[in-house]
Design a protein around this motif. Structure first.
Motif, short mmCIF file in Angstrom:
data_model
loop_
_atom_site.label_atom_id
_atom_site.label_comp_id
_atom_site.label_asym_id
_atom_site.label_seq_id
_atom_site.Cartn_x
_atom_site.Cartn_y
_atom_site.Cartn_z
N PHE A 400 0.85 -1.21 0.00
CA PHE A 400 0.00 0.00 0.00
C PHE A 400 0.88 1.26 0.00
CE2 PHE A 400 -2.66 3.21 2.30
CZ PHE A 400 -3.58 3.39 1.28
N GLY A 401 2.03 1.19 0.69
CA GLY A 401 2.97 2.33 0.67
C GLY A 401 3.42 2.63 -0.75
N TRP A 402 3.71 1.56 -1.53
CA TRP A 402 4.11 1.75 -2.94
C TRP A 402 2.96 2.31 -3.78
CZ3 TRP A 402 8.30 3.00 -4.83
CH2 TRP A 402 9.51 2.45 -4.42
N PHE A 403 1.75 1.90 -3.44
CA PHE A 403 0.56 2.42 -4.15
C PHE A 403 0.50 3.94 -4.02
CE2 PHE A 403 -3.98 3.70 -3.74
CZ PHE A 403 -4.40 3.38 -5.04
N ILE A 404 0.72 4.46 -2.81
CA ILE A 404 0.68 5.91 -2.57
C ILE A 404 1.85 6.61 -3.27
CG2 ILE A 404 0.79 7.71 -0.77
CD1 ILE A 404 -1.87 6.15 -0.80
N ILE A 405 3.05 6.04 -3.17
CA ILE A 405 4.24 6.67 -3.78
C ILE A 405 4.09 6.76 -5.30
CG2 ILE A 405 6.72 6.30 -4.26
CD1 ILE A 405 6.98 5.30 -1.36
N THR A 406 3.42 5.78 -5.91
CA THR A 406 3.23 5.79 -7.37
C THR A 406 2.55 7.09 -7.83
OG1 THR A 406 3.13 3.39 -7.47
CG2 THR A 406 2.13 4.59 -9.30
N PHE A 407 1.60 7.59 -7.05
CA PHE A 407 0.94 8.84 -7.43
C PHE A 407 1.92 10.01 -7.38
CE2 PHE A 407 -2.62 6.11 -6.39
CZ PHE A 407 -3.44 6.33 -7.49
N GLY A 408 2.89 9.91 -6.48
CA GLY A 408 3.95 10.92 -6.43
C GLY A 408 4.80 10.88 -7.70
N GLU A 409 5.15 9.65 -8.12
CA GLU A 409 5.94 9.51 -9.35
C GLU A 409 5.18 10.07 -10.55
OE1 GLU A 409 7.97 6.24 -12.34
OE2 GLU A 409 6.63 5.56 -10.77
N LEU A 410 3.86 9.81 -10.60
CA LEU A 410 3.05 10.27 -11.73
C LEU A 410 2.87 11.79 -11.73
CD1 LEU A 410 0.34 7.45 -11.83
CD2 LEU A 410 2.16 7.86 -13.49
N CYS A 411 3.09 12.43 -10.57
CA CYS A 411 3.05 13.90 -10.51
C CYS A 411 4.38 14.52 -10.94
CB CYS A 411 2.74 14.37 -9.09
SG CYS A 411 1.03 14.14 -8.62
N LEU A 412 5.47 13.71 -10.96
CA LEU A 412 6.78 14.29 -11.22
C LEU A 412 7.46 13.76 -12.48
CD1 LEU A 412 9.48 15.27 -8.73
CD2 LEU A 412 10.14 13.55 -10.40
N SER A 413 7.49 12.44 -12.66
CA SER A 413 8.33 11.87 -13.71
C SER A 413 7.92 12.24 -15.14
CB SER A 413 8.40 10.35 -13.55
OG SER A 413 9.32 9.81 -14.45
N PRO A 414 6.64 12.03 -15.55
CA PRO A 414 6.30 12.36 -16.93
C PRO A 414 6.34 13.87 -17.19
CG PRO A 414 4.55 11.05 -15.87
CD PRO A 414 5.49 11.49 -14.81
N ILE A 415 6.09 14.66 -16.13
CA ILE A 415 6.00 16.11 -16.27
C ILE A 415 7.38 16.76 -16.32
CG2 ILE A 415 5.22 18.21 -15.03
CD1 ILE A 415 2.93 16.22 -13.94
#
Length: 503
Positions: A400-415
């Motif tokens: 579940f911790g990784w589930f939350i962190i993934t949204f962080g990656e999606l806010c930063l990496s593609p952008i």
């Protein structure tokens, strides 16, 4: 090479995606299987089979990953100037296969030799396939973002499958009856070689459809001159392998490289900035601020291949909702699974917010990335309250911790990468992209140092005490991530001014 299609014919494709995108998608998917499969095995192998302590294994991991990302700049440079994207990608793939085969034959004896070839190979392969995807579209084609999103899914599909299978087989939690115990790690590393061969075959059998995309920029030269320059690059890249092996083996050398290369690249950028207007320079300052914050993000996020690998191996049970899984496989692959599941949804949320005029700008999205990162690390911390007497805790809560962190990656990496291209003047785009990759290299390097500090604090501890030390370390990282996110959101009006019309 014979060109059977013009660039105009390729770019004027009908429908959502050009057919060439599928071929590049599968080439990249298998390459990422190779890369993430190996990444998940490194630290655990160093501790269990090379008799390294956990601190040194983390430092070695940080150095290895730092060189992978630092070398993408050099690989991209040679592709732009001499080899062209296609030959560069092919040569990188060959080196990655050589590295994986060496590791598969005898990972214990040839560990650093195999790593050296893989690092240089990835540097030639990684930056160039994305550039080819970009060239399938006209600059103003609205389908471009959908194409990159689809391609990004290929990246994560490869990372998901390779990230889980390689370490699960190597550790013996998958296919125990099929793979003899003494060959498990050989087979794990061998998978990387096999899928890399599939990746290269996919590319070579379909590259005719790319028309002029990715051909050598020196094709206009006489054949002898062209061959001489290409030979120089190939021999040069082979000669640098022993140097990379030396740098990775002796983390002290990598430390000195990192101390000098960042400031030197900033000095070079300052010299370049004399040729640009005040307005262009303000945008470049904004780009550098994004780079500095991205270093912090990746330093925390990339615990996945370092300290979190050891945490998963030592302190997690192997059960999620009654299903038996490899804890390290989950640690290595869960993020990719969630990216595949939620990347499109996050994109739709941004569009929905945009229509209602309250979509956050790039800076706020970067800030939100850190808040998700902080929340994820606090969930890793909270696993300690569910531990048994042996220091084993819930794999489900960890996931579940990784589930939350993934949204962080999606806010930063593609952008982030998109912001770099928008903020840099045409003449300096290659330098800025190189610095963006260099920022990732620093993130990986600091990830190794942070992981080493956590590991050092838990030396000679019982498994339960080790769990507490690691969990408390993640709590601290959560605090730092929260501070970084809040600072970024507070200074967002200043960065927005620097960015001017760039959204």
């Amino acid at each position: 090479m014979e060109i059977n299609q013009s660039i105009e014919e390729i770019q004027n494709f009908k429908g959502k995606y050009p057919k060439q995108l599928w071929y590049l998608f599968f080439s990249e998917m298998w390459e990422r299987f190779c890369f993430y499969g190996m990444r998940g095995m490194l630290v655990v192998f160093m501790v269990n089979h090379l008799a390294m302590d956990e601190k040194m294994a983390n430092l070695q991991y940080g150095a290895t990953q730092a060189w992978v990302y630092a070398f993408t700049f050099i690989g991209g440079l040679f592709a732009d100037k001499i080899l062209g994207l296609r030959k560069s990608l092919f040569w990188g793939g060959i080196l990655m296969i050589v590295g994986s085969v060496i590791l598969a034959i005898d990972p214990k004896s040839f560990f650093f030799i195999g790593l050296g070839f893989t690092i240089v190979g990835t540097g030639f392969f990684k930056p160039n396939i994305s550039s080819m995807v970009g060239q399938l579209y006209k600059n103003d084609d609205p389908r471009r973002d959908a194409g990159f999103s689809f391609f990004y899914m290929g990246v994560n599909l490869g990372a998901l499958i390779g990230g889980y299978i390689c370490i699960a087989v190597a550790e013996g939690s998958m296919w125990q009856s099929l793979v003899p115990e003494n060959l498990r790690w050989n087979v794990g590393f061998g998978f990387a070689a096999v899928v890399m061969i599939i990746s290269l075959l996919t590319f070579t059998q379909t590259q005719k459809s790319l028309g002029p995309i990715g051909l050598s920029p020196i094709n206009h030269l006489e054949n002898s001159s062209k061959k001489r320059l290409e030979f120089f690059v190939i021999i040069g890249s082979l000669l640098i392998v022993p140097l990379i092996i030396l740098m990775v083996k002796n983390v002290e050398y990598t430390k000195w490289f990192m101390i000098f290369i960042g400031p030197l690249s900033l000095v070079y950028l300052l010299i370049e900035m004399r040729n640009f207007s005040f307005s262009e320079n303000k945008k470049l300052v904004a780009a550098v601020i994004f780079m500095l914050f991205s270093i912090v993000f990746w330093a925390f996020f990339e615990q996945s291949g370092g300290s979190l690998s050891l945490f998963a191996a030592n302190n997690l049970n192997n059960d999620i909702l009654g299903v038996t899984l490899s804890p390290n496989g989950v640690n290595n692959a869960a993020n990719s699974l969630f990216v595949i599941g939620f990347a499109a949804i996050v994109g739709l949320v941004w569009l929905w917010m945009n229509k209602r005029k309250f979509e956050p700008n790039t800076v706020i999205k970067f800030g939100l990335a850190f808040l998700f990162l902080a929340a994820g690390f606090w969930i890793f911390y909270y696993t300690k309250f569910f531990a048994d007497a042996n220091g084993r805790t819930s794999l489900g809560i960890f996931t579940f911790g990784w589930f939350i962190i993934t949204f962080g990656e999606l806010c930063l990496s593609p952008i982030g990468m998109s912001a770099m291209t928008k903020l840099s003047p045409q003449k300096t785009q290659a330098v800025i992209m190189g610095m963006w990759f260099l920022a990732s290299a620093y993130g990986q390097y600091f990830a190794g140092i942070l992981g080493a500090n956590i590991a050092e604090a838990s030396e000679n501890a019982s498994n339960l005490d080790k769990l507490n030390v690691y969990a408390n370390g993640y709590y601290q990282l959560g605090i730092y991530a929260l501070i970084a996110g809040v600072v970024l959101i507070i200074i967002s009006p200043l960065i927005k001014k620097l960015m001017q019309e760039v959204k």
